[in-house]
Design a protein around this motif. Sequence first.
Motif, PDB file in Angstrom:
ATOM      1  N   CYS A  17      -0.451   4.386   0.258  1.00 47.46           N
ATOM      2  CA  CYS A  17      -1.242   5.528   0.732  1.00 47.46           C
ATOM      3  C   CYS A  17      -0.428   6.374   1.716  1.00 47.46           C
ATOM      4  N   CYS A  38       0.849  -1.203   0.000  1.00 42.61           N
ATOM      5  CA  CYS A  38       0.000   0.000   0.000  1.00 42.61           C
ATOM      6  C   CYS A  38       0.878   1.244   0.000  1.00 42.61           C
ATOM      7  N   CYS A  80       0.061   4.939   5.200  1.00 41.54           N
ATOM      8  CA  CYS A  80       1.078   3.885   5.294  1.00 41.54           C
ATOM      9  C   CYS A  80       2.485   4.472   5.211  1.00 41.54           C
TER      10      CYS A  80
HETATM   11 ZN   LIG Z   1      -2.110   2.295   3.174  1.00 38.55          ZN
END
Ligand SMILES: [Zn+2]
Length: 161
Positions: free
Chosen positions: A30, A28, A33
């Motif tokens: 994002c 991930c 994260c």
């Molecule tokens: Zn994430």
Amino acid sequence: MTAPYHGGCQCGKIRYVVKGEPRTLYICHCSQCQKQTASAFAMSLTVRSDEFEVTQGLLKEWGRPADSGANVFCRFCSECGTRVVHGKDTRPEYINLKPGTLDDTRWLVPVAHIWTSRAQPWVEIGSHYLTYPEQPPDSADMWSRWQAEHTARLNAERRPI
Ligand SMILES: [Zn+2]
Ligand SMILES: [Zn+2]
């Protein structure tokens, strides 16, 4: 490698075991994260909650709201701060293990990259991965891809030489 899989935090106070085969493994990109790992992306290994057991120590918990509003619980070692598990209150039957905490990480081959719209510009994602610009609408493809690839690896290990 087959279950059980053992792991622990950086300082060794927390030890855990995963007693069943994981459901998927993805990366991930994002911003949450990136912040959580203090790095460029995170890996998540989805396992059944009832197949995960902390065998030593006690995880501390912190929660944050997901985009959907659901509470995301984040569990970590209170001594060294290593993040061990994430999960959502709305999906209690599964948790996302931070698989870099496993004792053996060589078998961890992700099948997907999510939130690629937030990936750092230098990150190159091979064409064989499943990719999603944001949160995937569901996990079905990531689960079936992992099931196929992980099972093939297990079978290859079991094959007599
Ligand atoms: Zn994430
Ligand atoms: Zn620790």
